[in-house]
Design a protein around this motif. Structure first.
Motif, PDB file in Angstrom:
ATOM      1  N   UNK A   1       0.816  -1.212   0.000  1.00 43.27           N
ATOM      2  CA  UNK A   1       0.000   0.000   0.000  1.00 43.27           C
ATOM      3  C   UNK A   1       0.846   1.257   0.000  1.00 43.27           C
ATOM      4  N   UNK A   2       1.910   1.220   0.743  1.00 47.84           N
ATOM      5  CA  UNK A   2       2.702   2.424   0.966  1.00 47.84           C
ATOM      6  C   UNK A   2       3.804   2.585  -0.060  1.00 47.84           C
TER       7      UNK A   2
ATOM      8  N   UNK B   1      -5.515  15.168  -2.760  1.00 52.14           N
ATOM      9  CA  UNK B   1      -5.428  13.877  -3.428  1.00 52.14           C
ATOM     10  C   UNK B   1      -4.448  13.896  -4.607  1.00 52.14           C
TER      11      UNK B   1
ATOM     12  N   UNK C   1      -2.703  10.410  -8.628  1.00 52.81           N
ATOM     13  CA  UNK C   1      -1.440  10.651  -7.916  1.00 52.81           C
ATOM     14  C   UNK C   1      -0.301  11.096  -8.829  1.00 52.81           C
TER      15      UNK C   1
ATOM     16  N   UNK D   1     -10.710   9.103   5.151  1.00 50.53           N
ATOM     17  CA  UNK D   1      -9.458   8.477   5.594  1.00 50.53           C
ATOM     18  C   UNK D   1      -8.949   9.216   6.829  1.00 50.53           C
TER      19      UNK D   1
ATOM     20  N   UNK E   1      -3.009   9.513  10.125  1.00 47.58           N
ATOM     21  CA  UNK E   1      -2.165   8.541  10.799  1.00 47.58           C
ATOM     22  C   UNK E   1      -0.877   9.259  11.202  1.00 47.58           C
TER      23      UNK E   1
END
Lengths: 312, 422
Positions: free
Chosen positions: A69-70, A250, A255, A274, A277
């Motif tokens: 994911x990252x 976004x 991206x 979202x 974090x």
């Protein structure tokens, strides 16, 4: 006499220096060094099941670099950031140098006016610049189609900010348009501080105008070239505001305009549903810090040290 | 640091305000926390007087914060024990967390709660469904708003099924004067919210599909959820030129300036469009059903509710206010003052705005559901809602096929959501 001398010697500690240093030292420590270190500390923690932050060592960095994911996000952000930086280095700084060379010439009239006009965008708010360019390039209300039509190129018009291939170069060039005044001013200041004797001597020796520029003036402003390079590097890898104002957090489409700043923002503060974090955000910030640190160290040891010998 | 500073300032202000609110002895004062600072005049001039007509001894103060600051400010106030008596509830996880932390009281036994059905409650209920903790106030409904004069000029009629819808779009495109659909993809969320979640429920059968995702019995890469992406992909030829760079405000202006015929909408647009041009003639039709379908489904998305602060000194009075909020009177006042925000209760109400009434009437004809990604599924990483934004925009941009988009979203969900992993 002797007693007065010894009295003077007995007062060796210059308290006033501490007093003068204190404000800068305290403010810098409180608002720069402490938050920086605390952010790095935070990047070594992660929330456990009870949402308590526990120490996890370098796990966050490992996750950022290897997790499915990252990893694409950080890789994409770094790549885009390199493109963003490359466009600034290849377009903004040469144009800045060229403008500075022109403006330092005695044969051009109205130099002060040009200087002011070219510098003006740098004092505009980035939000304003982003908005203006979004309007100019808008496929609905923008003037880009009409402008290209003047040259019969209307067929080549595109939704520049909406396509993956064109969005990042377009934004980079908008940023170049805004900031080109800064390298121009720095180069200009360096160019006009070159003693006339050197240039006159070169002319007497038969150097051409190009020769004078390339062999004398450019060599003498090398320290400034280095400073401009490192300022561009730090500025670009910290960039965030232009992308955020034109493409939102976004960093679309898909991206393609995501740079480290926007990636950090999304991670730390979250976006829409979202949740943020903070620990992973701090990790992204840690990576940004390391990249910038590496760049600056490279400059200091690889460039600035050599430069010292050239200075007159 | 900035955030901390802002919090500190807010806390000081709140502490300074506390004595003022506790001084009134004979009259009980209830303070409402809210992010709807746009509605302050309406609360002070309409709702609170209407409430005081029943309960003159309870003074109510509507004290909203800026929408972007509300979450952080409310969290700080709740932790510090200084929050108001009544808390406006954000949908889903934020309010659920407040309830789980003991900041909100359970409203299971509140008289009047029976007026709210399961969809209405879904945003303010514990995951196991045992406790409901906010009184639902309003929802927004998705559909399509169209420019009536363009429809008259071209002799068009409201479509009921998807083939009719595409025929209609073809007719507008063939005429060439107007953009058929007013939408862009640069802001991403429109593609998902006004596109995918607008038409989607017809394909995944509303609640059946949505709850199936939560149970893990159906995935985004199956049946209705893929068909919805396929239906969305069919919009591409009808979007305005350069739609890849058209933003949400652009598309709103495109529509109200009469340059586009149909706006894929949420009902909140009614107020926005009326504000821009009160004389603009608009009609609305509900999301067209796929050919052969006999039931229609609408996205009737829950948006705002109200709960009681567990630390409030005036539980009894707060409950009276809650009870009043379940009444027909409140439902009618609220839905009329904010056209496009509809009460979630089952009271039969009439709306003065014909367009809002049109949207509301769909509730009787169709089954209601909420956006698929909002309950539970947007807790993990990657975030389900954010992924839907990304892939929906890419489907419209032609960068992803519907199946690829569905696979991406499904694998994102499987990455962290256990029921989907089996």
């Amino acid at each position: 006499m002797t007693s007065a001398n010894s009295a003077r010697r007995r007062k060796p500690f210059p308290v006033h220096i501490l007093v003068f240093l204190a404000p800068a030292f305290i403010i810098y420590t409180l608002f720069m060094i402490y938050p920086l270190l605390d952010s790095l500390r935070l990047s070594l923690y992660a929330p456990d099941v009870n949402r308590q932050e526990v120490f996890v060592g370098l796990d966050n960095y490992e996750r950022l670099m290897t997790n499915d994911l990252w990893q694409p996000r950080i890789e994409g952000a770094i790549k885009n950031n390199l493109v963003f930086f490359a466009i600034h280095m290849l377009v903004q700084n040469p144009i800045g140098l060229m403008l500075a060379a022109l403006l330092s010439s005695q044969f051009i009239r109205g130099r002060a006016i040009y200087r002011t006009l070219i510098f003006t965008p740098t004092v505009l708010s980035v939000v304003l610049v982003g908005f203006i360019w979004r309007m100019i390039l808008s496929p609905l209300w923008g003037i880009s189609t009409d402008f290209l039509d003047l040259f019969g190129l209307a067929a080549y018009d595109k939704p520049w900010l909406g396509l993956e291939e064109t969005a990042l170069p377009t934004l980079s060039l908008i940023s170049v348009w805004q900031w080109v005044g800064i390298p121009m001013m720095l180069f200009l200041a360096a160019l006009i501080s070159i003693p006339d004797e050197l240039i006159e001597a070169a002319r007497v020796d038969g150097a051409t105008a190009w020769g004078v520029f390339w062999r004398i003036r450019f060599r003498l402003i090398m320290p400034t070239v280095g400073i401009v390079g490192v300022l561009t590097f730090v500025g670009n890898f910290n960039a965030f505001d232009l992308i955020y104002t034109t493409q939102k957090a976004t960093a679309g489409p898909n991206y393609s305009t995501d740079i480290l700043g926007t990636f950090f923002y999304r991670t730390f503060f979250g976006v829409q549903l979202q949740p943020g974090n903070p620990t992973m955000g701090a990790t992204v910030a840690g990576v940004m810090f390391l990249i910038i640190l590496a760049g600056v160290l490279l400059y200091m040891f690889g460039w600035q040290r050599r430069m010292l010998q050239v200075e007159f | 640091m900035k955030k901390l500073l802002a919090l500190a300032v807010i806390l000081t202000l709140v502490v300074a305000l506390v004595p003022a609110t506790t001084q009134a002895q004979d009259k009980v004062t209830l303070t409402i926390e809210s992010w709807r600072n746009d509605d302050i005049a309406f609360w002070n001039d309409v709702l609170i007087p209407a409430f005081n007509a029943h309960y003159p001894d309870i003074e109510v103060i509507f004290a909203p914060a800026a929408p972007t600051e509300y979450n952080a400010a409310l969290n700080a106030k709740l932790e510090g024990g200084t929050a108001g008596d009544l808390i406006t509830c954000r949908p889903f996880d934020l309010s659920l967390e407040h309830f789980n932390n003991g900041y909100l009281v359970s409203l299971n036994d509140l008289p009047g709660m029976e007026h709210f059905g399961p969809v209405a409650r879904s945003a303010w209920i514990t995951d196991d469904g045992s406790d409901v903790f906010c009184v639902p106030m309003a929802s927004v409904i998705h559909g399509f708003i169209y420019n009536q004069s363009i429809f008259e000029e071209l002799g068009l009629e409201e479509p009921a099924t998807e083939p009719e819808f595409l025929e209609l779009l073809d007719a507008i495109k063939a005429d060439g004067t107007y953009a058929p659909l007013s939408m862009g993809t640069v802001d991403l969320w429109e593609a998902a919210t006004m596109g995918y979640q607008n038409i989607g429920p017809n394909y995944w059968k509303g609640e059946e599909g949505r709850l199936g995702l939560i149970d893990g019995t159906i995935g985004y890469d199956e049946n209705g959820f893929v068909e919805a992406f396929e239906a969305l992909a069919r919009w591409t030829p009808y979007l305005p030129d350069g739609y890849q760079a058209i933003s949400y405000p652009d598309s709103q202006n495109l529509f109200t300036l009469g340059m586009a015929a149909i706006f894929p909408a949420g009902s909140w647009e009614i107020g926005v469009f009326r504000g821009q041009d009160p004389d603009f003639e608009m009609g609305a039709f509900k999301p067209p059903v796929p050919e052969g379908a006999d039931t229609c489904y609408i996205s009737d998305h829950v948006d705002i509710a109200m709960g009681v602060n567990a630390a409030s000194q005036h539980q009894e009075e707060a409950m009276l206010f809650m009870e009043w909020m379940t009444t027909q009177e409140f439902a009618e006042l609220y839905s009329n003052a904010l056209p496009g925000f509809f009460t979630l209760s089952d009271h039969a109400i009439t709306l003065e705005d014909p367009l809002a009434q049109e949207f509301l009437s769909w509730r009787d004809e169709c089954e209601s559901t909420i956006r698929s990604s909002y309950q539970i599924l947007s807790r993990g990483e990657p975030n389900n809602e954010t992924q839907l934004w990304e892939v929906s925009a890419q489907v419209l941009n032609g960068e992803l096929t519907p199946q690829e988009a569905a696979d991406i979203v499904q694998s994102g969900l499987e990455a962290w959501y256990e029921p989907q992993q089996q």
